[in-house]
Design a protein around this motif. Structure first.
Motif, PDB file in Angstrom:
ATOM      1  N   ALA B  96      37.760  64.266  33.363  1.00 34.27           N
ATOM      2  CA  ALA B  96      38.713  63.881  34.407  1.00 34.27           C
ATOM      3  C   ALA B  96      38.055  62.901  35.384  1.00 34.27           C
ATOM      4  O   ALA B  96      38.654  61.886  35.767  1.00 34.27           O
ATOM      5  N   GLY B  97      36.822  63.192  35.760  1.00 31.01           N
ATOM      6  CA  GLY B  97      36.086  62.305  36.668  1.00 31.01           C
ATOM      7  C   GLY B  97      35.959  60.913  36.085  1.00 31.01           C
ATOM      8  O   GLY B  97      36.177  59.910  36.776  1.00 31.01           O
ATOM      9  N   ALA B  98      35.608  60.856  34.793  1.00 31.86           N
ATOM     10  CA  ALA B  98      35.433  59.565  34.135  1.00 31.86           C
ATOM     11  C   ALA B  98      36.748  58.804  34.061  1.00 31.86           C
ATOM     12  O   ALA B  98      36.809  57.599  34.360  1.00 31.86           O
ATOM     13  N   ILE B  99      37.812  59.519  33.692  1.00 31.50           N
ATOM     14  CA  ILE B  99      39.098  58.841  33.529  1.00 31.50           C
ATOM     15  C   ILE B  99      39.621  58.338  34.878  1.00 31.50           C
ATOM     16  O   ILE B  99      40.090  57.199  34.983  1.00 31.50           O
ATOM     17  N   ILE B 100      39.498  59.163  35.909  1.00 31.76           N
ATOM     18  CA  ILE B 100      39.980  58.721  37.219  1.00 31.76           C
ATOM     19  C   ILE B 100      39.153  57.544  37.720  1.00 31.76           C
ATOM     20  O   ILE B 100      39.686  56.559  38.255  1.00 31.76           O
ATOM     21  N   ALA B 101      37.835  57.589  37.493  1.00 33.37           N
ATOM     22  CA  ALA B 101      36.993  56.457  37.880  1.00 33.37           C
ATOM     23  C   ALA B 101      37.454  55.189  37.149  1.00 33.37           C
ATOM     24  O   ALA B 101      37.560  54.114  37.750  1.00 33.37           O
ATOM     25  N   ALA B 102      37.761  55.335  35.858  1.00 30.85           N
ATOM     26  CA  ALA B 102      38.209  54.171  35.082  1.00 30.85           C
ATOM     27  C   ALA B 102      39.531  53.634  35.616  1.00 30.85           C
ATOM     28  O   ALA B 102      39.723  52.419  35.736  1.00 30.85           O
ATOM     29  N   LEU B 103      40.455  54.548  35.951  1.00 28.68           N
ATOM     30  CA  LEU B 103      41.751  54.116  36.486  1.00 28.68           C
ATOM     31  C   LEU B 103      41.569  53.363  37.800  1.00 28.68           C
ATOM     32  O   LEU B 103      42.178  52.310  38.020  1.00 28.68           O
ATOM     33  N   VAL B 104      40.730  53.917  38.668  1.00 29.75           N
ATOM     34  CA  VAL B 104      40.444  53.226  39.926  1.00 29.75           C
ATOM     35  C   VAL B 104      39.817  51.863  39.613  1.00 29.75           C
ATOM     36  O   VAL B 104      40.122  50.856  40.257  1.00 29.75           O
ATOM     37  N   GLY B 105      38.963  51.836  38.598  1.00 28.24           N
ATOM     38  CA  GLY B 105      38.356  50.573  38.176  1.00 28.24           C
ATOM     39  C   GLY B 105      39.403  49.541  37.800  1.00 28.24           C
ATOM     40  O   GLY B 105      39.317  48.373  38.202  1.00 28.24           O
ATOM     41  N   VAL B 106      40.414  49.954  37.052  1.00 25.17           N
ATOM     42  CA  VAL B 106      41.488  49.041  36.663  1.00 25.17           C
ATOM     43  C   VAL B 106      42.241  48.571  37.907  1.00 25.17           C
ATOM     44  O   VAL B 106      42.482  47.379  38.105  1.00 25.17           O
TER      45      VAL B 106
END
Ligand SMILES: Nc1ncnc2c1ncn2[C@@H]1O[C@H](COP(=O)(O)OP(=O)(O)OP(=O)(O)O)[C@@H](O)[C@H]1O
Ligand SMILES: [Mg+2]
Lengths: 259, 312
Positions: B96-106
């Motif tokens: 979840a941490g990785a995915i949310i970080a990626a979404l924020v990245g986008v």
């Protein structure tokens, strides 16, 4: 095939391309000439989306479909079927010859992001195909044995060749060559002339060629457009251009008629 | 099967050996907790370095905000972890941490990646600061006091697993057509666009992938050290990560691995001289810039050096 209508581009006060209209038919090999600063490269930059036109339209007709490519992003223009080389060589110079070609093939790669991480079967299939096709293209200029060399380590002439290979790798319908013979000796120019003819037949291309080397232009172009101060001042067959008064004036002394 | 090439078998053998040696040393009680912390930091540094290298070294987009993504992974994982307190909760937290970080990245990448050079650097720096300030002010993250008593699930197995996974996946990506599209942006953006590469899209992709793995690093961190405070993820942390990338070589995964290890060991050795640490880092960077500006590895990989097969 390519219909350019009243195309204009100005930079501040300078109109680099001014009200230029051209029609290029499928399969033609057309030359674009003109003195330094005439606006030839700017015309290519407009056709390929590097610059947006100030006004005017560019249409590409392919397989019965008409696409308005004026003002599109460069990658969309390339997708539509136009590919180019750069006058001032813009290879990916710290990458290998092979990677230069494979990058240009990327737009036709089918496998998706997940496969690039997890290497499903289609990854290996397509990468094998890329490698094979890249080598075939490099062989046009007998360069496939140099595929692992860095682009910047190639001799100048081969860098120009690689520019052409890279453009072909995008699978274009229209190929734009910006001074492909610049800096080459007469022998190399002669070889290049033959290769361009061959490429056009082999890949069924329409070719636009900017060139200062008159012998090359006069030998292979079916039609020639002449630009001067951004304006189209003449167009016609090599024989017509050679005797055109305005062209001779534009080149002031440079002897077009003897070329 | 291409996966079972000689090269891959040798790599696998090396990995198993590394895992086994550390595992054995630990079980025989030879490793002190000081050693173990250093090993954890080695793994976290490698993940951070390799993921930032994708953005800055391979795609050529200078980012000064990698710690921001690490913070997101850390907090998200910690909150889930504290709620569920199980291995399942931990893994869920990492993902979840990785995915949310990626979404924020986008989300952040789309507007900022249109900027170039210095502007992008400043924008990413600002982004990381905003993320930090948000964690500083949220109730759920407990503000400046931070989170305490985060259950520890990060162990040698998971550290090793996520480090290897990160290195393998990012190396695979770099050596794929999509990865080459990213590299072409670093080389010449105009030429890349003219060869059919949607440069904006690939910058955002690189940014998101880098953020994803930084999120994993943050998650591992949070479940190892029991506590989190926003200040851990400040500007200096981003610079620390950038030092790993520059020291190892912009555009070399191997380099980031080596530098990640070096920096972790150096930090551990200098633990009691915290003030000295930044000076030594600065000196290290100056020396590198003077004598080996391309970093330890340049753009070479260990596979190039051992010459298993020419990179194709
Ligand atoms: N980005 C730009 N900004 C300002 N002026 C430009 C720009 N690009 C081109 N020009 C100007 O437009 C004019 C046409 O330039 P262009 O490069 O198209 O000429 P060219 O016909 O290709 O010349 P050459 O034969 O020297 O290559 C020149 O005066 C040039 O200085
Ligand atoms: Mg020009």
């Amino acid at each position: 095939m390519l219909i350019i209508d009243k195309l204009t581009r100005s930079f501040g006060g300078l109109t680099a391309v001014s009200n230029v209209s051209m029609q290029i038919n499928k399969g033609e090999l057309v030359g674009i000439i003109g003195p330094n600063g005439a606006g030839k490269t700017t015309l290519f930059n407009l056709l390929t989306g590097v610059y947006e036109p100030s006004s005017g339209t560019i249409k590409l007709e392919l397989n019965g479909e008409e696409v308005n490519i004026g003002g599109l992003k460069p990658y969309n223009v390339t997708k539509a079927g136009l590919a180019r080389t750069f006058q001032n060589i813009r290879l990916f110079k710290d990458l290998t010859v092979l990677d230069n070609v494979r990058i240009a093939m990327h737009q036709n790669v089918q496998y998706k992001l997940p496969s690039s991480f997890f290497r499903f079967n289609n990854f290996y299939q397509e990468e094998d195909k890329l490698l094979e096709e890249a080598e075939q293209l490099l062989d046009i200029f007998k360069m496939s044995h140099k595929k692992n060399e860095l682009a910047k380590n190639l001799p100048y002439g081969e860098q120009r060749h690689l520019e052409i290979v890279r453009a072909l790798a995008t699978k274009p319908a229209v190929l734009l060559l910006d001074e492909p013979a610049a800096g080459m000796n007469p022998f190399e120019t002669e070889e290049l002339t033959n290769t361009i003819k061959w490429i056009r037949e082999e890949f069924d291309l329409t070719v636009l060629l900017i060139e200062h080397d008159m012998s090359l232009v006069m030998e292979i172009c079916e039609r020639i457009f002449v630009l001067d101060y951004g304006m189209l001042i003449a167009s016609g067959t090599p024989a017509e251009i050679r005797t055109n008064k305005r062209v001779i004036e534009a080149y002031l002394g440079e002897d077009v008629s003897n070329a | 099967m291409r996966v079972l090439s000689k090269k891959n078998i040798m790599i696998l053998a090396g990995l198993i050996l590394t895992f086994a040696i550390v595992y054995a040393l630990r079980n025989f009680g030879i490793l002190t907790s000081f050693h173990e912390i250093t090993i954890a930091m080695v793994c976290i540094n490698i993940i951070l370095g390799v993921s930032l290298n994708l953005i800055t070294g391979f795609t050529g987009q200078l980012s000064l905000g990698h710690a921001g993504f690490m913070a997101i992974g850390a907090y998200v994982c910690a909150l889930i972890n504290m709620e569920l307190n199980s291995t399942f909760g931990f893994i869920l937290g990492v993902l979840a941490g990785a995915i949310i970080a990626a979404l924020v990245g986008v989300l952040i990448g789309i507007p900022t990646l249109r900027l170039k050079g210095d502007y992008l650097a400043i924008a990413t720096l600002g982004m990381a600061e905003i993320i930090r300030v948000i964690f500083l002010n949220l109730e759920i993250t407990n503000g400046a006091a931070g989170l305490n008593g985060i259950p520890r699930y990060t162990n040698w197995f998971w550290l090793f697993f996520f480090t290897v996974t990160t290195v393998v996946l990012i190396s695979n990506f770099i050596n794929s057509s999509h990865g080459r599209a990213c590299i072409s942006i670093r080389e010449d953006e105009i030429a890349a666009e003219s060869m059919g590469i949607n440069t904006t899209q690939y910058k955002v992709i690189a940014f998101a992938i880098g953020a994803f793995f930084a999120g994993i690093a943050g998650a591992l961190y949070s479940s190892y050290f029991y506590f989190l405070r926003p200040e851990i993820f400040g500007f200096l942390k981003s610079i620390d990560i950038l030092i790993i990338v520059v020291l190892g070589g912009l555009g070399s995964i191997t380099g980031s691995v080596i530098a990640g290890i070096l920096i972790a060991v150096l930090t551990a050795a200098l633990q009691s001289f915290a003030a000295l640490r930044m000076i030594i880092y600065a000196l290290l960077l100056i020396i590198i810039m003077l004598f080996r500006p391309q970093g330890i590895m340049g753009t070479k990989e260990i596979t190039d050096l051992l010459n298993f097969s020419k990179r194709e």
